[in-house]
Write an enzyme that holds these catalytic residues in place. Structure first.
Site, PDB file in Angstrom:
ATOM      1  N   THR A  45     -37.477  -2.192 -27.731  1.00 54.53           N
ATOM      2  CA  THR A  45     -37.380  -3.649 -27.845  1.00 54.53           C
ATOM      3  C   THR A  45     -38.629  -4.330 -27.289  1.00 54.53           C
ATOM      4  O   THR A  45     -39.078  -5.361 -27.811  1.00 54.53           O
ATOM      5  CB  THR A  45     -36.127  -4.161 -27.122  1.00 54.53           C
ATOM      6  OG1 THR A  45     -34.974  -3.571 -27.720  1.00 54.53           O
ATOM      7  CG2 THR A  45     -36.013  -5.673 -27.207  1.00 54.53           C
ATOM      8  N   HIS A  53     -42.150  -9.831 -33.256  1.00 54.92           N
ATOM      9  CA  HIS A  53     -41.150  -9.663 -34.313  1.00 54.92           C
ATOM     10  C   HIS A  53     -39.743  -9.864 -33.778  1.00 54.92           C
ATOM     11  O   HIS A  53     -38.812 -10.110 -34.552  1.00 54.92           O
ATOM     12  CB  HIS A  53     -41.279  -8.271 -34.940  1.00 54.92           C
ATOM     13  CG  HIS A  53     -42.534  -8.076 -35.717  1.00 54.92           C
ATOM     14  ND1 HIS A  53     -43.080  -6.835 -35.974  1.00 54.92           N
ATOM     15  CD2 HIS A  53     -43.385  -8.983 -36.288  1.00 54.92           C
ATOM     16  CE1 HIS A  53     -44.195  -6.970 -36.667  1.00 54.92           C
ATOM     17  NE2 HIS A  53     -44.401  -8.261 -36.874  1.00 54.92           N
ATOM     18  N   HIS A  69     -36.835  -5.658 -19.335  1.00 59.90           N
ATOM     19  CA  HIS A  69     -35.394  -5.746 -19.071  1.00 59.90           C
ATOM     20  C   HIS A  69     -34.840  -4.494 -18.408  1.00 59.90           C
ATOM     21  O   HIS A  69     -33.642  -4.414 -18.165  1.00 59.90           O
ATOM     22  CB  HIS A  69     -34.630  -6.016 -20.377  1.00 59.90           C
ATOM     23  CG  HIS A  69     -34.834  -4.977 -21.434  1.00 59.90           C
ATOM     24  ND1 HIS A  69     -35.923  -4.976 -22.269  1.00 59.90           N
ATOM     25  CD2 HIS A  69     -34.088  -3.903 -21.789  1.00 59.90           C
ATOM     26  CE1 HIS A  69     -35.840  -3.949 -23.100  1.00 59.90           C
ATOM     27  NE2 HIS A  69     -34.736  -3.280 -22.823  1.00 59.90           N
TER      28      HIS A  69
END
Length: 367
Positions: A45, A53, A69
């Protein structure tokens, strides 16, 4: 303890670029916790975020947004309403914080929050919709942090966010894994951890299919009974042969390869279950009529959820997870661009690429 006014952080620039710059240290709100980040890791990600994107609207302005994250560190400040954590606690993050007011959040499905991305409702996703952990300090809602036992170091802790995704994938099956046959497609971090978790949850047989021999070897060492190089043999046929022609009870598709969905459906037994865990780069064509005619259920998950990271911490605390083999590279925060390139290009068989954010002595705990 006194905190600095500014910090070093990796910020998103124009598409394909990240740069380290100086930002203010975040201010703590009533329900917030400030974490001094020790380790952070990259995942697929993050590559989509770097390319922009990931964002439907083009994303935040260049030079402002901090990705990341998957991270762990030490609590250095807490808000006035926080009594679950104290300064000095070692913690790992869970990326998602639902709005906790929509129907999905109230039912426990906070990774599918109906207010996804709407910060004013209380929704946050660290490093995706709000600033994350590719910085010296990260601000979390208290509900997104889990205290670490002393036996789990920061490097292992960071991987537990990924373990949370695996736990969530098994959660949506709404069935016990004890005695089940499980096939995993894709020996990336999620797939390799899925082998371990399936074993810990009592799977009778675990198969792993992929294209990289080195990763398949890790999967074998993690407990896979059958490993299949799908470049050299038919993975569907191998799984069906290993299950006496019946097929697997459960198939986890973790690769994100377009052709893998069809493979997953054909690996599953009649009335079997398929969970799509990987993210796909393009629309997928699959024979859904095969699923309908054979009663195969298809589930999906987006990241960790259902309190899965907390349970991953519990497994790690008992020494039931191996993560060191997955961490292949370390970089300092100042080398974040090289870290991303290493991960994107899979240099040196990169699996989990780690950013060593800080090595400062841990503060004395209040506890």
């Amino acid at each position: 303890m006194s905190l600095p006014e500014t910090m070093q952080a990796a910020v998103l620039g124009e598409p394909g670029t990240l740069a380290v710059t100086t930002l203010p240290v975040p201010r703590v709100g009533p329900e917030d916790v400030l974490v001094h980040v020790r380790r952070a890791s990259l995942c697929g990600t993050d590559l989509k975020i770097r390319s922009r994107h990931f964002f439907k609207d083009g994303g935040p302005a260049a030079g402002e947004f901090v990705p990341g994250h998957e991270y762990a560190g030490v609590v250095v400040a807490v808000g006035s309403a926080v009594d679950e954590l104290r300064v000095g606690d070692r913690v790992v993050t869970e990326a998602h914080r639902g709005c906790m007011r929509c129907a999905n959040c109230l039912a426990g499905a906070y990774t599918d929050c109906l207010n996804y991305g709407l910060r004013h409702t209380g929704h946050r996703v660290q490093g995706m919709t709000v600033n994350g952990g590719f910085a010296e300090y990260a601000l979390n809602h208290v509900a997104t942090l889990h205290r670490l036992p002393d036996t789990v170091d920061f490097e292992a802790a960071v991987v537990l966010t990924t373990v949370g995704t695996v736990m969530h994938a098994f959660d949506v099956l709404d069935t016990l894994l004890v005695g089940s046959t499980v096939a995993v497609i894709g020996p990336g971090p999620i797939g390799l951890l899925a082998v371990q978790v399936a074993r810990e949850l009592g799977a009778r047989t675990v198969a792993l299919a992929g294209t990289r021999e080195a990763r398949l070897a890790i999967g074998k060492s993690f407990g896979a009974d059958l490993v299949v190089n799908s470049r050299e043999e038919d993975a569907v046929a191998a799984v069906r042969e290993a299950t006496d022609g019946i097929g697997a009870d459960i198939v986890l598709e973790c690769s994100g390869a377009p052709s893998a969905v069809d493979d997953a459906l054909r690996m599953a037994k009649r009335s079997g279950k398929v969970v799509l865990v990987g993210f796909f780069e393009e629309p997928v064509r699959a024979d859904l009529n095969h699923a309908v005619m054979n009663g195969i259920s298809i589930q999906t998950v987006r990241g960790e959820g259902t309190g899965s990271v907390a349970r991953a911490v519990g497994l790690a605390a008992r020494g039931r997870l191996r993560t060191s083999e997955l961490v292949t590279h370390h970089f300092g925060l100042s080398d974040v661009a090289e870290a991303f390139d290493t991960y994107a290009e899979r240099r040196g068989n990169a699996i989990k690429v780690m950013l060593d954010i800080s090595e400062d002595p841990e503060p004395t705990r209040d506890r």
